[in-house]
Design an enzyme around this catalytic site. Sequence first.
Site, mmCIF file in Angstrom:
data_model
loop_
_atom_site.group_PDB
_atom_site.id
_atom_site.type_symbol
_atom_site.label_atom_id
_atom_site.label_comp_id
_atom_site.label_asym_id
_atom_site.label_seq_id
_atom_site.Cartn_x
_atom_site.Cartn_y
_atom_site.Cartn_z
ATOM 1 N N HIS A 66 21.341 67.346 53.216
ATOM 2 C CA HIS A 66 22.699 67.584 53.701
ATOM 3 C C HIS A 66 22.799 67.160 55.169
ATOM 4 O O HIS A 66 21.870 67.448 55.947
ATOM 5 C CB HIS A 66 23.029 69.074 53.597
ATOM 6 C CG HIS A 66 24.358 69.419 54.199
ATOM 7 N ND1 HIS A 66 25.541 69.154 53.544
ATOM 8 C CD2 HIS A 66 24.682 69.951 55.408
ATOM 9 C CE1 HIS A 66 26.551 69.545 54.322
ATOM 10 N NE2 HIS A 66 26.052 70.024 55.457
ATOM 11 N N GLY A 126 33.765 33.668 34.787
ATOM 12 C CA GLY A 126 32.489 33.918 34.125
ATOM 13 C C GLY A 126 31.524 32.767 34.345
ATOM 14 O O GLY A 126 31.844 31.780 35.010
ATOM 15 N N VAL A 149 33.623 40.286 38.986
ATOM 16 C CA VAL A 149 32.855 40.590 40.198
ATOM 17 C C VAL A 149 33.066 39.527 41.280
ATOM 18 O O VAL A 149 33.306 39.839 42.450
ATOM 19 C CB VAL A 149 31.354 40.697 39.868
ATOM 20 C CG1 VAL A 149 30.615 41.330 41.004
ATOM 21 C CG2 VAL A 149 31.146 41.487 38.613
HETATM 22 P P1 NAI Z 1 33.099 38.141 35.168
HETATM 23 O O1 NAI Z 1 32.674 38.015 33.751
HETATM 24 O O2 NAI Z 1 32.606 39.271 35.986
HETATM 25 O O3 NAI Z 1 34.686 38.210 35.244
HETATM 26 C C1 NAI Z 1 35.487 37.180 34.741
HETATM 27 C C2 NAI Z 1 36.890 37.722 34.557
HETATM 28 O O4 NAI Z 1 37.745 36.626 34.293
HETATM 29 C C3 NAI Z 1 37.034 38.692 33.391
HETATM 30 O O5 NAI Z 1 37.680 39.859 33.830
HETATM 31 C C4 NAI Z 1 37.871 37.918 32.371
HETATM 32 O O6 NAI Z 1 38.723 38.752 31.610
HETATM 33 C C5 NAI Z 1 38.666 37.008 33.284
HETATM 34 N N1 NAI Z 1 39.143 35.779 32.651
HETATM 35 C C6 NAI Z 1 38.507 35.014 31.744
HETATM 36 N N2 NAI Z 1 39.276 33.938 31.429
HETATM 37 C C7 NAI Z 1 40.414 34.049 32.167
HETATM 38 C C8 NAI Z 1 41.580 33.254 32.310
HETATM 39 N N3 NAI Z 1 41.735 32.121 31.631
HETATM 40 N N4 NAI Z 1 42.550 33.667 33.165
HETATM 41 C C9 NAI Z 1 42.394 34.825 33.871
HETATM 42 N N5 NAI Z 1 41.296 35.618 33.788
HETATM 43 C C10 NAI Z 1 40.332 35.214 32.950
HETATM 44 O O7 NAI Z 1 32.744 36.720 35.813
HETATM 45 P P2 NAI Z 1 32.605 36.251 37.328
HETATM 46 O O8 NAI Z 1 33.399 37.110 38.241
HETATM 47 O O9 NAI Z 1 32.867 34.796 37.282
HETATM 48 O O10 NAI Z 1 31.084 36.495 37.626
HETATM 49 C C11 NAI Z 1 30.081 35.922 36.797
HETATM 50 C C12 NAI Z 1 28.862 36.756 36.815
HETATM 51 O O11 NAI Z 1 28.179 36.622 38.042
HETATM 52 C C13 NAI Z 1 29.123 38.252 36.696
HETATM 53 O O12 NAI Z 1 29.265 38.636 35.361
HETATM 54 C C14 NAI Z 1 27.915 38.849 37.296
HETATM 55 O O13 NAI Z 1 26.946 38.967 36.305
HETATM 56 C C15 NAI Z 1 27.481 37.807 38.324
HETATM 57 N N6 NAI Z 1 27.818 38.292 39.667
HETATM 58 C C16 NAI Z 1 27.309 39.485 40.094
HETATM 59 C C17 NAI Z 1 27.620 39.984 41.323
HETATM 60 C C18 NAI Z 1 27.076 41.298 41.721
HETATM 61 O O14 NAI Z 1 26.170 41.779 41.075
HETATM 62 N N7 NAI Z 1 27.577 41.920 42.785
HETATM 63 C C19 NAI Z 1 28.475 39.259 42.253
HETATM 64 C C20 NAI Z 1 28.985 38.038 41.704
HETATM 65 C C21 NAI Z 1 28.635 37.579 40.468
#
Ligand code: NAI
Length: 464
Positions: A443, A271, A182
Amino acid sequence: MADYDYDVLVIGAGPGGYVAAIRAGQLGLRTACAESRETLGGTCLNVGCIPSKALLHASELYEEAKGGHMTKFGVEFTGVTLNLDQMHAEKAKAVKELTGGVEFLFKKNKVTWLKGKAAFQDAHTVDVAGQKVTAKNIVIATGSSVMPLPGVEVDQKTVVDSTGALALPKVPEHMVVIGGGVIGLELGSVWRRLGAKVTVVEFVDQILPGFDGEVRRESAKLFKKQGMELKLSTKVTGVTVDNGVATVTVEPAAGGASETMTADAVLVSIGRKANVDGLNLESIGLELNKRGQIETDHSFRTKVDGVWAIGDCVPGLMLAHKAEDEGVAVAENIAGQTGIVNEDVIPSVVYTMPEIAGVGLTEEAAKDMTEIKVGKFPFAANSRAKTNRDTDGFVKVIADAKTDRVLGVWIVSSLAGTLIAEAAIAMEFGATSEDIAYTCHAHPTHAEAMKEAAMAVQGKPIHI
Ligand code: NAI
Ligand code: FAD
């Protein structure tokens, strides 16, 4: 009975903690909230939801004007320029107003703000900036912080985390985003719209973990169409920085030849992890689970009597609205009422353009569980979307084949974040797809696509 300073002491003033404190105050409990940041509101208001949405909105306006998308409607601009300082200033104003709003609500509800970092001395005593404070109930709502990537050092100049990426002083030429989740897609979209070339490096073979498979594929297609480069099934093995230029080494996730890319900005977004360091949980004998989180029962009680936990530091989705709902529920439980959060019906929204949203089960998970029926309706067949020239995406309704009960809804649309609320309400009330299909929708609205997707579950949509 022991005489405590407070009935409730909440540690952390993010959406979980500040809501818990306000609710406790509303319920007549003597409440304090310890927060180590200069302002209230936690990650979400200070360096998360709010500043990121401010930049998403502003960058979208810029792209619309600069990209000439409005000219087809006869709205013409000349000489569109970017004033990034002004964009940041408007973002900061929104953050200030909202964090100030929480301070006002604390006063209104007689919540005492204890400024400083809290650490347990025992299950009813914490130390906050050298002051001993006692409470009958203590709620841990310390949230989460960025997961570090071993071998990649965040300097908040060239290599940034989400906080640094919200405050870049100039538009990068090339931003490499590590992690196609995200944060990577939202903040990558901001800087792409403002002019950066953006390359997203994602370890697994799809972006957006946890989302419905078809939605993940469709989203990837749309991000690519917008000019984002997606390097899937690829891992970053190292980043070195020399004089503001980062060299990013990547290789196939399954192993193989490595290659390098240069970038003037690297965003680490792989993450987030629970904030538990420094709480001195050992002093109360509270152990963490394998993922470093605090486990609770469905009432948000931990294993230690009088100690409760909510939000990003407990298992489940790391989302502000989930933390807020848990905040209300934990305060009600402490007050002897029955506070419940239905963790199966928590919507998720990615605020890109189009937005990407979902609630409930993915098609894959639903299929594993039971026999299902799926109805889909594309925005290309929705009259309002067509009128607005805004036809990317679809609504997908997943229902139990036997009972017709809605198990999950997934939406890709400019208005997905707003539309998903209807699906959440329907699911919370145990609706069938037929209930949605036979509910009159105004609509012309994008919401009609929800009705038609539900009709498609019944096999009888009108407009496709
Ligand atoms: P995320 O868990 O959404 O995505 C992390 C991504 O990084 C995953 O697809 C994973 O496969 C990948 N990844 C992990 N290790 C890696 C590596 N070594 N190399 C390349 N890719 C790798 O985590 P993110 O984007 O950091 O966000 C954290 C949390 O913050 C989200 O899970 C969400 O809960 C929250 N968030 C929510 C938002 C919303 O509701 N709009 C906006 C921003 C954050
Ligand atoms: P937090 O908001 O992290 O708050 C915890 C607070 O506790 C912090 O202020 C911290 O300083 C304080 N604290 C920690 N330890 C102590 C201690 N020992 N003593 C005193 N204080 C302490 N979620 C959404 O739903 N929608 C979004 O659009 C969205 N966008 C996001 C964008 C970004 C860039 C990021 C990083 C996150 C985003 N999130 C979004 C996730 C959201 O911010 C979190 O899920 C939410 O803030 C969690 O709330 P919380 O109360 O559990 O913790």
